[in-house]
Scaffold this motif. Structure first.
Motif, PDB file in Angstrom:
ATOM      1  N   SER A  17      56.572  67.728  84.430  1.00 33.73           N
ATOM      2  CA  SER A  17      57.634  68.563  83.872  1.00 33.73           C
ATOM      3  C   SER A  17      58.596  67.676  83.077  1.00 33.73           C
ATOM      4  O   SER A  17      59.000  66.624  83.553  1.00 33.73           O
ATOM      5  CB  SER A  17      58.365  69.258  85.029  1.00 33.73           C
ATOM      6  OG  SER A  17      59.548  69.832  84.561  1.00 33.73           O
ATOM      7  N   CYS A  18      58.951  68.113  81.866  1.00 36.27           N
ATOM      8  CA  CYS A  18      59.885  67.327  81.053  1.00 36.27           C
ATOM      9  C   CYS A  18      61.302  67.515  81.594  1.00 36.27           C
ATOM     10  O   CYS A  18      61.764  68.640  81.784  1.00 36.27           O
ATOM     11  CB  CYS A  18      59.812  67.757  79.589  1.00 36.27           C
ATOM     12  SG  CYS A  18      61.045  66.926  78.575  1.00 36.27           S
ATOM     13  N   GLU A  19      61.977  66.415  81.834  1.00 35.57           N
ATOM     14  CA  GLU A  19      63.344  66.406  82.359  1.00 35.57           C
ATOM     15  C   GLU A  19      64.307  67.162  81.431  1.00 35.57           C
ATOM     16  O   GLU A  19      65.297  67.731  81.867  1.00 35.57           O
ATOM     17  CB  GLU A  19      63.786  64.949  82.459  1.00 35.57           C
ATOM     18  CG  GLU A  19      65.171  64.698  82.965  1.00 35.57           C
ATOM     19  CD  GLU A  19      65.132  64.244  84.414  1.00 35.57           C
ATOM     20  OE1 GLU A  19      65.750  64.935  85.221  1.00 35.57           O
ATOM     21  OE2 GLU A  19      64.494  63.227  84.701  1.00 35.57           O
ATOM     22  N   PHE A  20      64.002  67.169  80.152  1.00 39.31           N
ATOM     23  CA  PHE A  20      64.940  67.716  79.171  1.00 39.31           C
ATOM     24  C   PHE A  20      64.664  69.184  78.842  1.00 39.31           C
ATOM     25  O   PHE A  20      65.544  70.025  78.964  1.00 39.31           O
ATOM     26  CB  PHE A  20      64.885  66.902  77.875  1.00 39.31           C
ATOM     27  CG  PHE A  20      65.344  65.486  78.054  1.00 39.31           C
ATOM     28  CD1 PHE A  20      66.693  65.189  78.141  1.00 39.31           C
ATOM     29  CD2 PHE A  20      64.436  64.447  78.169  1.00 39.31           C
ATOM     30  CE1 PHE A  20      67.122  63.898  78.320  1.00 39.31           C
ATOM     31  CE2 PHE A  20      64.854  63.147  78.346  1.00 39.31           C
ATOM     32  CZ  PHE A  20      66.206  62.868  78.430  1.00 39.31           C
ATOM     33  N   CYS A  21      63.420  69.479  78.417  1.00 38.72           N
ATOM     34  CA  CYS A  21      63.160  70.834  77.922  1.00 38.72           C
ATOM     35  C   CYS A  21      62.468  71.697  78.973  1.00 38.72           C
ATOM     36  O   CYS A  21      62.258  72.889  78.750  1.00 38.72           O
ATOM     37  CB  CYS A  21      62.337  70.791  76.638  1.00 38.72           C
ATOM     38  SG  CYS A  21      60.673  70.179  76.878  1.00 38.72           S
ATOM     39  N   LYS A  22      62.124  71.079  80.122  1.00 42.65           N
ATOM     40  CA  LYS A  22      61.558  71.809  81.260  1.00 42.65           C
ATOM     41  C   LYS A  22      60.145  72.350  81.012  1.00 42.65           C
ATOM     42  O   LYS A  22      59.660  73.164  81.800  1.00 42.65           O
ATOM     43  CB  LYS A  22      62.481  72.975  81.706  1.00 42.65           C
ATOM     44  CG  LYS A  22      63.893  72.532  82.028  1.00 42.65           C
ATOM     45  CD  LYS A  22      63.936  71.675  83.253  1.00 42.65           C
ATOM     46  CE  LYS A  22      65.338  71.184  83.561  1.00 42.65           C
ATOM     47  NZ  LYS A  22      65.367  70.104  84.537  1.00 42.65           N
ATOM     48  N   THR A  73      66.374  69.975  70.266  1.00 43.32           N
ATOM     49  CA  THR A  73      64.991  69.613  69.955  1.00 43.32           C
ATOM     50  C   THR A  73      64.541  68.488  70.878  1.00 43.32           C
ATOM     51  O   THR A  73      65.106  67.397  70.839  1.00 43.32           O
ATOM     52  CB  THR A  73      64.858  69.126  68.486  1.00 43.32           C
ATOM     53  OG1 THR A  73      65.465  70.083  67.628  1.00 43.32           O
ATOM     54  CG2 THR A  73      63.410  68.923  68.102  1.00 43.32           C
ATOM     55  N   CYS A  74      63.549  68.779  71.702  1.00 44.66           N
ATOM     56  CA  CYS A  74      63.034  67.745  72.602  1.00 44.66           C
ATOM     57  C   CYS A  74      62.002  66.901  71.859  1.00 44.66           C
ATOM     58  O   CYS A  74      61.363  67.367  70.927  1.00 44.66           O
ATOM     59  CB  CYS A  74      62.410  68.373  73.841  1.00 44.66           C
ATOM     60  SG  CYS A  74      62.168  67.155  75.145  1.00 44.66           S
ATOM     61  N   ARG A  75      61.887  65.657  72.301  1.00 51.23           N
ATOM     62  CA  ARG A  75      60.926  64.766  71.643  1.00 51.23           C
ATOM     63  C   ARG A  75      59.695  64.517  72.514  1.00 51.23           C
ATOM     64  O   ARG A  75      58.917  63.622  72.249  1.00 51.23           O
ATOM     65  CB  ARG A  75      61.619  63.450  71.288  1.00 51.23           C
ATOM     66  CG  ARG A  75      62.866  63.657  70.439  1.00 51.23           C
ATOM     67  CD  ARG A  75      63.278  62.399  69.741  1.00 51.23           C
ATOM     68  NE  ARG A  75      63.642  61.339  70.652  1.00 51.23           N
ATOM     69  CZ  ARG A  75      64.809  61.249  71.283  1.00 51.23           C
ATOM     70  NH1 ARG A  75      65.723  62.179  71.101  1.00 51.23           N
ATOM     71  NH2 ARG A  75      65.075  60.245  72.079  1.00 51.23           N
ATOM     72  N   CYS A  76      59.544  65.320  73.580  1.00 52.16           N
ATOM     73  CA  CYS A  76      58.360  65.109  74.417  1.00 52.16           C
ATOM     74  C   CYS A  76      57.141  65.694  73.711  1.00 52.16           C
ATOM     75  O   CYS A  76      57.260  66.532  72.825  1.00 52.16           O
ATOM     76  CB  CYS A  76      58.550  65.753  75.791  1.00 52.16           C
ATOM     77  SG  CYS A  76      58.560  67.549  75.774  1.00 52.16           S
ATOM     78  N   SER A  77      55.958  65.252  74.106  1.00 56.37           N
ATOM     79  CA  SER A  77      54.727  65.818  73.552  1.00 56.37           C
ATOM     80  C   SER A  77      53.611  65.618  74.553  1.00 56.37           C
ATOM     81  O   SER A  77      53.676  64.724  75.400  1.00 56.37           O
ATOM     82  CB  SER A  77      54.364  65.122  72.233  1.00 56.37           C
ATOM     83  OG  SER A  77      53.973  63.788  72.483  1.00 56.37           O
TER      84      SER A  77
HETATM   85 ZN   LIG Z   1      60.695  67.944  76.580  1.00 55.82          ZN
END
Ligand SMILES: [Zn+2]
Length: 321
Positions: free
Chosen positions: A303-308, A270-274
């Motif tokens: 681009s999110c480093e984690f969830c792309k 679960t990514c925490r980006c928004s």
């Molecule tokens: Zn993310």
């Protein structure tokens, strides 16, 4: 004694990523207090999906997969609401190794490394830390949420990258911070479905300080020694095989020391980006920074480093803001 009779919550459906807390009350009947505390993490889908997105070389996948299981174990040894982070920085092929997990079990991971050199390495099972990371340090950080009128707090422990495996750094950290013996083994492997990993962690419970145990220091040391011997007998196949249930595995290893299982804790990808967080960052940039970031059409791509996940914005919206 069967494991099931000790379950505080039924292990009904095995989630695809979880940490199983447990404790041992020792070989002598009658003792009810924990003498050794343990955690067993097995991550199937979180590893598969997180590493599937990254598309790293195999040696880096192995390292990240082990880091995720280790972070999952360690995070549940601490009582906190917030984020636990394992971050290593090295001067070798891998410059950064990162895995974090919230108290609710939301996991993320990434690595920064020399792509060409990393391809020359094969997975070693388990990953050999000095070979990939060289010298450097590992930091264990707890970012505790603000709650009950208290401000948010950060606790951090730092140890040198030492020993052969990731777990060795964690053992040093426990020794430094809590003066307690600990041991951990990690394993990761790739199947047709992708990578998955496991970690088994044991920690000696303090002999003093209010623990109602009738055992002497020598007897406590004995119990710890036995647990370590049993832990070292666990094979990679046992740790990783989804067909070997966790209660069965822990009972097989620790039945003589009266193993008690506690409620398992799920771990998810679960990514925490928004979008909101990204927009906040963009709002804080000046015109020059925005121009540097934008493409020839005046679009900003983040681009999110984690969830792309890729998010695109019009530079004009932020220039005029
Ligand atoms: Zn993310």
């Amino acid at each position: 004694m069967s494991v099931e009779t000790n379950l505080e919550m039924p292990f009904s459906e095995t989630p695809e990523g979880f940490v199983q807390p447990f404790y041992l009350t020792g070989e002598r009947d009658g003792n009810k207090t924990p003498l050794v505390r343990g955690r067993f993490a097995r991550l199937t889908s979180p590893c598969q999906s997180i590493l599937g997105r990254h598309d790293y070389p195999a040696s880096i996948n192995e390292l990240c997969a082990e880091a995720m299981s280790l972070a999952a174990c360690l995070s549940t040894t601490l009582k906190f609401d917030g984020v636990f982070t394992l971050q290593a920085r090295g001067d070798g092929v891998v410059r950064t190794l990162f895995a974090d997990v919230t108290s609710a079990g939301a996991m993320r991971s990434y690595a920064a490394f020399d792509t060409e050199k990393a391809k020359e390495f094969e997975p070693t099972g388990p990953a050999i830390l000095p070979r990939l990371m060289g010298g450097g340090y590992m930091a264990f950080t707890v970012d505790q949420d603000a709650a009950h009128g208290d401000e948010a707090r950060r606790y951090q422990g730092i140890v040198e990258l030492e020993g052969s495996h990731l777990g060795d750094c964690a053992v040093s950290w426990f020794k430094n911070s809590e003066q307690l013996a600990a041991q951990v083994i990690t394993a990761a492997t790739k199947t047709d479905d992708g990578w998955h990993s496991a970690a088994l962690f044991l920690q000696q419970v303090a002999g003093e300080g209010g623990h109602d145990t009738r055992l002497s220091e020598d007897e406590l040391a004995d119990e710890w020694h036995t647990a370590m011997v049993m832990m070292s007998s666990a094979t990679r196949e046992e740790l990783l095989s989804p067909s070997l249930g966790v209660p069965d595995l822990l009972f097989r290893l620790f039945h003589a020391q009266n193993v008690h299982l506690q409620a398992p804790r799920p771990i998810t990808d679960t990514c925490r980006c928004s979008a909101e967080k990204v927009e906040q960052v963009l709002s804080g940039l000046d015109a020059e920074q925005l121009r540097d970031m934008s493409d020839e059409n005046g679009q900003l791509h983040v681009s999110c480093e984690f969830c792309k996940i890729n998010r695109s914005y019009s530079m004009a919206d932020y220039l005029s803001a």
